[in-house]
Write a protein that holds these residues in place. Structure first.
Motif, PDB file in Angstrom:
ATOM      1  N   ASP A   2       0.876  -9.067  27.364  1.00 39.87           N
ATOM      2  CA  ASP A   2       1.777  -8.609  28.165  1.00 39.87           C
ATOM      3  C   ASP A   2       2.248  -7.329  27.798  1.00 39.87           C
ATOM      4  O   ASP A   2       2.286  -6.875  26.481  1.00 39.87           O
ATOM      5  N   SER A   3       2.634  -6.209  28.902  1.00 45.69           N
ATOM      6  CA  SER A   3       2.928  -5.200  28.527  1.00 45.69           C
ATOM      7  C   SER A   3       3.931  -4.675  29.601  1.00 45.69           C
ATOM      8  O   SER A   3       4.017  -5.129  30.751  1.00 45.69           O
ATOM      9  N   PHE A   4       4.775  -3.588  29.329  1.00 43.90           N
ATOM     10  CA  PHE A   4       5.929  -3.172  30.168  1.00 43.90           C
ATOM     11  C   PHE A   4       5.752  -1.669  30.498  1.00 43.90           C
ATOM     12  O   PHE A   4       5.450  -1.179  29.527  1.00 43.90           O
ATOM     13  N   LEU A   5       6.244  -1.267  31.544  1.00 45.74           N
ATOM     14  CA  LEU A   5       5.845   0.334  31.784  1.00 45.74           C
ATOM     15  C   LEU A   5       7.479   0.851  31.472  1.00 45.74           C
ATOM     16  O   LEU A   5       8.158   0.439  32.212  1.00 45.74           O
ATOM     17  N   LYS A  13      10.209  15.271  30.995  1.00 41.06           N
ATOM     18  CA  LYS A  13      10.561  15.602  29.524  1.00 41.06           C
ATOM     19  C   LYS A  13       9.857  14.293  29.070  1.00 41.06           C
ATOM     20  O   LYS A  13       9.223  14.492  27.871  1.00 41.06           O
ATOM     21  N   TYR A  14      10.098  13.103  29.345  1.00 42.93           N
ATOM     22  CA  TYR A  14       9.824  11.870  28.845  1.00 42.93           C
ATOM     23  C   TYR A  14       8.702  11.228  29.920  1.00 42.93           C
ATOM     24  O   TYR A  14       9.017  10.210  30.846  1.00 42.93           O
ATOM     25  N   PRO A  15       7.348  11.360  29.683  1.00 44.78           N
ATOM     26  CA  PRO A  15       6.209  10.535  30.829  1.00 44.78           C
ATOM     27  C   PRO A  15       6.420   9.170  30.576  1.00 44.78           C
ATOM     28  O   PRO A  15       6.618   8.581  29.473  1.00 44.78           O
ATOM     29  N   PRO A  16       6.100   8.410  31.726  1.00 49.45           N
ATOM     30  CA  PRO A  16       5.786   6.785  31.454  1.00 49.45           C
ATOM     31  C   PRO A  16       5.136   6.342  30.422  1.00 49.45           C
ATOM     32  O   PRO A  16       4.014   7.184  30.081  1.00 49.45           O
ATOM     33  N   VAL A  17       5.235   5.414  29.765  1.00 45.74           N
ATOM     34  CA  VAL A  17       4.185   4.835  28.763  1.00 45.74           C
ATOM     35  C   VAL A  17       4.554   3.369  28.705  1.00 45.74           C
ATOM     36  O   VAL A  17       5.346   2.565  29.059  1.00 45.74           O
ATOM     37  N   TRP A  18       3.167   2.672  28.462  1.00 49.02           N
ATOM     38  CA  TRP A  18       2.981   1.183  28.438  1.00 49.02           C
ATOM     39  C   TRP A  18       3.429   0.757  27.061  1.00 49.02           C
ATOM     40  O   TRP A  18       2.746   1.317  26.256  1.00 49.02           O
ATOM     41  N   VAL A  19       4.158  -0.267  26.948  1.00 48.56           N
ATOM     42  CA  VAL A  19       4.466  -0.786  25.697  1.00 48.56           C
ATOM     43  C   VAL A  19       4.392  -2.289  25.647  1.00 48.56           C
ATOM     44  O   VAL A  19       4.503  -3.003  26.688  1.00 48.56           O
ATOM     45  N   GLY A  20       3.562  -2.696  24.648  1.00 47.98           N
ATOM     46  CA  GLY A  20       3.391  -4.330  24.451  1.00 47.98           C
ATOM     47  C   GLY A  20       4.569  -4.903  24.365  1.00 47.98           C
ATOM     48  O   GLY A  20       5.647  -4.479  23.737  1.00 47.98           O
ATOM     49  N   ALA A  21       4.686  -6.234  25.009  1.00 47.08           N
ATOM     50  CA  ALA A  21       5.842  -7.119  24.819  1.00 47.08           C
ATOM     51  C   ALA A  21       6.292  -7.288  23.500  1.00 47.08           C
ATOM     52  O   ALA A  21       7.630  -7.197  23.290  1.00 47.08           O
ATOM     53  N   ALA A  22       5.342  -7.537  22.395  1.00 39.97           N
ATOM     54  CA  ALA A  22       6.164  -7.880  21.145  1.00 39.97           C
ATOM     55  C   ALA A  22       6.789  -6.637  20.636  1.00 39.97           C
ATOM     56  O   ALA A  22       7.883  -6.687  19.946  1.00 39.97           O
TER      57      ALA A  22
END
Length: 89
Positions: A2-5, A13-22
């Motif tokens: 699971d990941s969140f955008l 200035k801060y581009p979108p990034v995918w981050v893991g749920a943990a």
């Protein structure tokens, strides 16, 4: 997995990034020493001047003891941060 955008309002200035749920959960569940206090009344107790002209170290604490005393004067309550700080590897 699971990941969140994560998207910031300052998209240039801060581009979108995918981050893991943990990783997202662990970053949001950190505790801040002064998450809630009596704003703005408490800040007025930390004025930057004293009657004898010396520096008030409660306004700008230099030691751990002064920092803890400042938190006490503010009436701080600990709580969750509620925001995420992400850094590229």
């Amino acid at each position: 997995t699971d990941s969140f955008l994560i998207m910031d309002v300052a998209k240039y200035k801060y581009p979108p990034v995918w981050v893991g749920a943990a990783n997202l959960f662990s970053s949001l569940s950190t505790i801040e020493n002064c998450a809630h206090y009596d704003y703005p009344k408490a800040q007025e107790r930390l004025v930057d001047n004293t009657s004898d002209g010396s520096t008030n170290h409660l306004f700008n604490p230099l030691t751990a003891d002064e920092y803890m005393q400042s938190l006490n004067v503010l009436g701080c309550d600990a709580g969750y941060r509620g925001y995420v700080i992400l850094k590229k590897k």
